[in-house]
Design a protein around this motif. Structure first.
Motif, PDB file in Angstrom:
ATOM      1  N   TYR A   1       0.812  -1.221   0.000  1.00 14.41           N
ATOM      2  CA  TYR A   1       0.000   0.000   0.000  1.00 14.41           C
ATOM      3  C   TYR A   1       0.850   1.277   0.000  1.00 14.41           C
ATOM      4  CZ  TYR A   1      -4.078  -2.910   1.032  1.00 14.41           C
ATOM      5  OH  TYR A   1      -5.076  -3.852   0.973  1.00 14.41           O
ATOM      6  N   ARG A   2       2.176   1.108  -0.133  1.00 11.65           N
ATOM      7  CA  ARG A   2       3.107   2.247  -0.152  1.00 11.65           C
ATOM      8  C   ARG A   2       2.945   3.134   1.094  1.00 11.65           C
ATOM      9  NH1 ARG A   2       5.330   2.381  -5.209  1.00 11.65           N
ATOM     10  NH2 ARG A   2       4.178   1.290  -6.857  1.00 11.65           N
ATOM     11  N   TRP A   3       2.809   2.468   2.227  1.00  9.68           N
ATOM     12  CA  TRP A   3       2.618   3.181   3.483  1.00  9.68           C
ATOM     13  C   TRP A   3       3.802   4.084   3.804  1.00  9.68           C
ATOM     14  CZ3 TRP A   3      -0.448   4.902   7.105  1.00  9.68           C
ATOM     15  CH2 TRP A   3       0.083   5.251   8.352  1.00  9.68           C
ATOM     16  N   ASN A   4       5.003   3.698   3.364  1.00 13.58           N
ATOM     17  CA  ASN A   4       6.206   4.467   3.688  1.00 13.58           C
ATOM     18  C   ASN A   4       6.121   5.909   3.195  1.00 13.58           C
ATOM     19  OD1 ASN A   4       7.167   1.473   2.636  1.00 13.58           O
ATOM     20  ND2 ASN A   4       8.009   2.024   4.625  1.00 13.58           N
ATOM     21  N   LYS A   5       5.467   6.112   2.047  1.00 18.94           N
ATOM     22  CA  LYS A   5       5.338   7.472   1.519  1.00 18.94           C
ATOM     23  C   LYS A   5       4.394   8.314   2.371  1.00 18.94           C
ATOM     24  CE  LYS A   5       6.489   6.388  -3.262  1.00 18.94           C
ATOM     25  NZ  LYS A   5       6.099   6.487  -4.691  1.00 18.94           N
ATOM     26  N   ASN A   6       3.420   7.667   3.001  1.00 21.64           N
ATOM     27  CA  ASN A   6       2.531   8.389   3.916  1.00 21.64           C
ATOM     28  C   ASN A   6       3.192   8.606   5.274  1.00 21.64           C
ATOM     29  OD1 ASN A   6       0.325   8.415   2.060  1.00 21.64           O
ATOM     30  ND2 ASN A   6      -0.116   6.297   2.582  1.00 21.64           N
ATOM     31  N   GLU A   7       4.037   7.666   5.642  1.00 19.22           N
ATOM     32  CA  GLU A   7       4.675   7.706   6.960  1.00 19.22           C
ATOM     33  C   GLU A   7       5.583   8.915   7.118  1.00 19.22           C
ATOM     34  OE1 GLU A   7       6.091   3.876   9.202  1.00 19.22           O
ATOM     35  OE2 GLU A   7       7.771   4.713   8.086  1.00 19.22           O
ATOM     36  N   VAL A   8       6.202   9.350   6.015  1.00 23.24           N
ATOM     37  CA  VAL A   8       7.178  10.443   6.103  1.00 23.24           C
ATOM     38  C   VAL A   8       6.536  11.764   6.506  1.00 23.24           C
ATOM     39  CG1 VAL A   8       8.762   9.392   4.458  1.00 23.24           C
ATOM     40  CG2 VAL A   8       6.962  10.912   3.618  1.00 23.24           C
ATOM     41  N   VAL A   9       5.228  11.894   6.331  1.00 21.97           N
ATOM     42  CA  VAL A   9       4.564  13.153   6.710  1.00 21.97           C
ATOM     43  C   VAL A   9       4.048  13.108   8.147  1.00 21.97           C
ATOM     44  CG1 VAL A   9       3.901  13.578   4.315  1.00 21.97           C
ATOM     45  CG2 VAL A   9       2.280  12.448   5.847  1.00 21.97           C
ATOM     46  N   LEU A  10       4.171  11.961   8.807  1.00 24.85           N
ATOM     47  CA  LEU A  10       3.716  11.830  10.188  1.00 24.85           C
ATOM     48  C   LEU A  10       4.802  12.302  11.150  1.00 24.85           C
ATOM     49  CD1 LEU A  10       2.078   8.269  10.011  1.00 24.85           C
ATOM     50  CD2 LEU A  10       0.919  10.494   9.891  1.00 24.85           C
ATOM     51  N   PRO A  11       4.415  12.715  12.365  1.00 28.08           N
ATOM     52  CA  PRO A  11       5.412  13.137  13.362  1.00 28.08           C
ATOM     53  C   PRO A  11       6.093  11.938  14.020  1.00 28.08           C
ATOM     54  CG  PRO A  11       3.209  13.294  14.292  1.00 28.08           C
ATOM     55  CD  PRO A  11       3.033  12.907  12.844  1.00 28.08           C
TER      56      PRO A  11
ATOM     57  N   GLN B   1      11.824   5.503  15.092  1.00 22.36           N
ATOM     58  CA  GLN B   1      10.617   5.118  15.821  1.00 22.36           C
ATOM     59  C   GLN B   1       9.773   4.143  14.996  1.00 22.36           C
ATOM     60  OE1 GLN B   1       9.154   9.130  16.536  1.00 22.36           O
ATOM     61  NE2 GLN B   1       9.462   8.882  18.746  1.00 22.36           N
ATOM     62  N   ALA B   2       9.714   4.367  13.686  1.00 22.00           N
ATOM     63  CA  ALA B   2       8.946   3.476  12.818  1.00 22.00           C
ATOM     64  C   ALA B   2       9.517   2.062  12.840  1.00 22.00           C
ATOM     65  CB  ALA B   2       8.948   4.016  11.390  1.00 22.00           C
ATOM     66  N   VAL B   3      10.845   1.964  12.896  1.00 25.96           N
ATOM     67  CA  VAL B   3      11.496   0.652  12.973  1.00 25.96           C
ATOM     68  C   VAL B   3      11.261   0.021  14.342  1.00 25.96           C
ATOM     69  CG1 VAL B   3      13.713  -0.550  13.001  1.00 25.96           C
ATOM     70  CG2 VAL B   3      13.255   1.187  11.263  1.00 25.96           C
TER      71      VAL B   3
ATOM     72  N   TYR C   1      17.065   1.760   7.332  1.00 27.09           N
ATOM     73  CA  TYR C   1      15.841   2.501   7.033  1.00 27.09           C
ATOM     74  C   TYR C   1      16.094   4.003   6.946  1.00 27.09           C
ATOM     75  CZ  TYR C   1      10.755   3.080   6.863  1.00 27.09           C
ATOM     76  OH  TYR C   1       9.477   3.359   6.460  1.00 27.09           O
ATOM     77  N   LYS C   2      17.035   4.494   7.753  1.00 31.51           N
ATOM     78  CA  LYS C   2      17.371   5.911   7.708  1.00 31.51           C
ATOM     79  C   LYS C   2      17.962   6.292   6.358  1.00 31.51           C
ATOM     80  CE  LYS C   2      18.138   7.016  12.592  1.00 31.51           C
ATOM     81  NZ  LYS C   2      19.154   7.380  13.621  1.00 31.51           N
TER      82      LYS C   2
END
Length: 206
Positions: free
Chosen positions: A60-70, A75-77, A201-202
């Motif tokens: 679902y390409r969540w990673n592209k949405n994740e970058v706009v979250l605080p 933390q995501a890892v 991931y960084k």
């Protein structure tokens, strides 16, 4: 991170029901058959759930949405590793409480079984997580397909070290010598895996 955990638990409930049913089936076989031969497998199967969620995140390409979250990438890892413990630790505790009453295990047997279960529960994610965070689940799928059977075979070898012949049938359990080393190995393996995943991931680009 709390929001990510809620999201992933919802995803696990929605998309990983089959894995949960299979793990419960193995637990039922171990419990009703009074044999701990199958007791490692529910933990190992449950440990695959966070990887399933990574697969859906990738799809679902969540990673592209994740970058706009605080939420930072670290933390995501870490959230995926926290999720792993949220899933496997209750399963380990419940299993050993049941076995304590069913098989009348003593403290030595319980410590040995907990150590082996913990090791079985972190082996696959510790190897697979860094690869997924580096190149994504889709590109790592072939490697994962090879690694999971190999690691599952390692669990069989652990079983063979504790059970043989009639023992596999009647559920007699011989505590592993220096079983705590499996727990130490699990913690070290998970720590190294976590550091690699964060580093990969960084540096990953989307």
């Amino acid at each position: 991170m709390k929001g990510l955990l809620i999201k992933d638990l919802y995803m696990a409930k929605k998309h990983s029901l089959l894995l949960i049913i299979i793990s419960l089936l193995f637990f039922g076989i171990s419990f009703f058959g009074k044999s701990i031969y199958f007791s490692y497998y529910p933990i190992a199967i449950i440990s695959i759930l966070p990887m399933n969620i990574l697969a859906y995140d990738d799809y679902y390409r969540w990673n592209k949405n994740e970058v706009v979250l605080p939420v930072s990438r670290a933390q995501a890892v870490l959230e995926k590793y926290v999720l792993l413990f949220i899933l496997i630790l209750p399963a380990i505790i419940i299993s050993n409480i049941v076995f304590f009453f069913v098989f009348h295990f003593g403290l030595r047997e319980i410590i040995s079984l907990i150590s082996l279960m913990l090791f079985a529960g972190v082996m696959v994610p510790s190897v697979v997580f860094p690869i997924c965070f580096k190149i994504g689940y889709t590109r790592a799928k072939a490697f994962i397909g090879i690694m999971i059977p190999i690691i599952m075979a390692a669990i069989v070898l652990i079983n063979v070290g504790n059970l043989s012949g009639e023992m596999m049938i009647i559920g007699k359990f011989t505590p592993q010598q220096n079983a705590y080393l499996f727990a130490v190995a699990a913690i070290v393996l998970l720590g190294v895996s976590m550091l690699l995943s964060i580093n990969f991931y960084k540096k990953r680009e989307f």
